[in-house]
Scaffold this active site. Sequence first.
Site, PDB file in Angstrom:
ATOM      1  NE  ARG A 105     -10.932 -11.244 -21.300  1.00  0.00           N
ATOM      2  CZ  ARG A 105     -10.430 -11.431 -20.201  1.00  0.00           C
ATOM      3  NH1 ARG A 105      -9.172 -11.013 -20.022  1.00  0.00           N
ATOM      4  NH2 ARG A 105     -10.785 -12.088 -19.226  1.00  0.00           N
ATOM      5  CG  ASN A 137     -13.863 -11.551 -24.506  1.00  0.00           C
ATOM      6  OD1 ASN A 137     -13.941 -10.476 -24.047  1.00  0.00           O
ATOM      7  ND2 ASN A 137     -13.816 -12.758 -23.814  1.00  0.00           N
ATOM      8  NE  ARG A 168     -14.100 -13.703 -13.472  1.00  0.00           N
ATOM      9  CZ  ARG A 168     -13.695 -13.618 -14.928  1.00  0.00           C
ATOM     10  NH1 ARG A 168     -13.080 -12.742 -15.600  1.00  0.00           N
ATOM     11  NH2 ARG A 168     -14.157 -14.792 -15.695  1.00  0.00           N
ATOM     12  CG  HIS A 192     -13.683  -8.044 -20.154  1.00  0.00           C
ATOM     13  ND1 HIS A 192     -13.451  -8.586 -18.873  1.00  0.00           N
ATOM     14  CD2 HIS A 192     -13.802  -9.225 -20.966  1.00  0.00           C
ATOM     15  CE1 HIS A 192     -13.740  -9.888 -18.915  1.00  0.00           C
ATOM     16  NE2 HIS A 192     -14.081 -10.297 -20.150  1.00  0.00           N
TER      17      HIS A 192
END
Length: 330
Positions: A105, A137, A168, A192
């Site tokens: 990312r 991102n 998730r 993230h």
Amino acid sequence: MTAGSKVFSNDSVRSSSFKSIKIVIVGAGNVGSTTAFTLLLSGLAAEIVIIDLNKKKAEGEAMDLNHAAPLSHETRVYLGDYKDCKDATAVVITAGKNQKPGETRMDLLKANISIFKEILREVTKYTKDAILLVATNPVDVLTYATLKLTGFPAERVIGSGTIIDTARFQYLIGKLYGLDPQSVNADIIGEHGDSELAVWSHASIAGLSLADFCEESETKYDEQALNECFKETKNAAYDIIQRKGSTEYGVAAGLVRILAAIIRDENALLTVSGLDSYSNIGDVCFSMPRKLNKDGAHRIINAKLSKDEDAKLVESVKSIKHAIESIGLN
């Protein structure tokens, strides 16, 4: 992330303020268009505006979505421009360079910060009141950039952050134990991205720690299997991108869950990215459980982490801070 929270409801009753709910989505790519579809199905908004440099693509998405409206909810979807940000409840930014197989990312940062500067310049011409929800991102760095470039109050600049990672993680733990994922309380916090961490010290099922749940339910407590759940969570985007080229459904559901908490004034606790500081590292955006309501996102609790989790969060926050400094926004 609160267990038992859903985007969709069978309750068709809408508040009197429904007609004033306008959501602008900047970016008609996979994430943007899927977010528009998910939002349409949710019935949360009266208007969904799609903005993209590729107007033909954005118009096609709007046409297609409008054909779904009679089968779902009375929502108007249309191709717009930045003037439509006026009176918007929220502006969702999904535009940017997509992550390709083998890319992290953070590899996207240079290209996407340039795109963001142009987008935010236009958005802020027409609104100073909307909530800005960032999905592009690297989301933590771009959330911070959005805050700095717009001057908006911190609570009204939100990154999707680890809401998808938490989902998730809960899914995988639920799968391991044969449970509905919404019965699992387990958060992913920090970046993230590659430095994110699982908060094992607070993970629970039915109010019990995972170890206690296993003991009470006469289920084997398998630490290695749980660690595999986290590993799979962290690598999920890479695995999906390798197979189908992009991630969109989970991310879109996460974005609409955030919008639902805002529109419904829920005061829901969700793991999203926002302005914060940790261990004297300085201002940075990263994910922690934050209270979301009509005014935006608010940090109301301090993390009581284990020593190992604390050290990992420090490193995660430092990695985001380093990326922020690399683009001169510290």
